[in-house]
Design a protein around this motif. Structure first.
Motif, short mmCIF file in Angstrom:
data_model
loop_
_atom_site.label_atom_id
_atom_site.label_comp_id
_atom_site.label_asym_id
_atom_site.label_seq_id
_atom_site.Cartn_x
_atom_site.Cartn_y
_atom_site.Cartn_z
N ASP A 50 -3.22 5.55 -2.68
CA ASP A 50 -4.05 4.38 -2.96
C ASP A 50 -5.43 4.54 -2.34
N VAL A 82 -5.34 7.57 6.74
CA VAL A 82 -6.33 7.62 5.66
C VAL A 82 -7.27 8.78 5.96
N LEU A 90 -1.85 -1.22 8.91
CA LEU A 90 -1.95 -1.64 7.50
C LEU A 90 -2.71 -2.95 7.34
N ALA A 150 -0.78 3.55 8.53
CA ALA A 150 -1.05 4.55 7.49
C ALA A 150 -2.12 5.51 7.99
N LEU A 196 0.85 -1.19 0.00
CA LEU A 196 0.00 0.00 0.00
C LEU A 196 0.88 1.23 0.00
N LYS A 255 1.08 5.79 -0.72
CA LYS A 255 0.38 7.06 -0.65
C LYS A 255 -0.43 7.27 -1.93
N GLU A 314 -8.62 7.58 0.95
CA GLU A 314 -7.34 7.61 0.24
C GLU A 314 -6.22 7.77 1.25
N ILE A 315 -5.14 7.02 1.06
CA ILE A 315 -4.00 7.08 1.97
C ILE A 315 -3.28 8.41 1.75
N THR A 316 -3.07 9.16 2.85
CA THR A 316 -2.35 10.43 2.77
C THR A 316 -0.92 10.30 3.25
N VAL A 335 2.09 7.10 4.82
CA VAL A 335 2.40 5.73 5.23
C VAL A 335 3.61 5.76 6.15
N LEU A 391 -6.39 -2.60 6.43
CA LEU A 391 -6.73 -1.92 5.18
C LEU A 391 -6.60 -2.88 4.00
#
Length: 101
Positions: free
Chosen positions: A9, A37, A66, A35, A5, A7, A24-26, A28, A69
């Motif tokens: 995604d 999100v 993680l 992460a 995963l 940033k 959305e991942i901001t 990691v 997710l």
């Protein structure tokens, strides 16, 4: 080990209070295996008023593990991530559809 995963995604939450929510991942944090999100795992933080900022209660997205997710594929379903070689490049692909991410 390559990151499954990254940033940017789109992911869905598998466990916890926000189960089923998408975001959305901001950011990691590989060392912590977490992460951040946007819109997920929101906590209220209290801030004192300063000359520059207004004080009060502000919502803040907290890190989520993680393992909780899963990546969203093109169909909008949760999928696992695999790796394969295409030519001389290592690429990520969705296990459900086989599409390159």
């Amino acid at each position: 080990m390559a990151a499954k995963l990254k940033k940017g995604d789109k992911v869905v939450v598998l466990a916890g209070k926000d189960k089923g929510k998408q975001g959305e991942i901001t950011a990691v944090m590989p060392k912590d295996n977490k992460a951040i999100v946007d819109g997920i795992n929101i906590a209220i933080r209290h801030a004192r008023q300063t000359q520059a900022t207004q004080g009060g209660r502000t919502p803040k997205a907290m890190p989520i593990d993680l393992s909780n997710l899963a990546l969203l594929d093109a169909n909008g379903k949760a999928t696992r991530v695999g790796f394969r070689m295409e030519g001389d490049k290592k690429v990520r692909f969705a296990k459900t559809t086989g599409d390159v991410i």
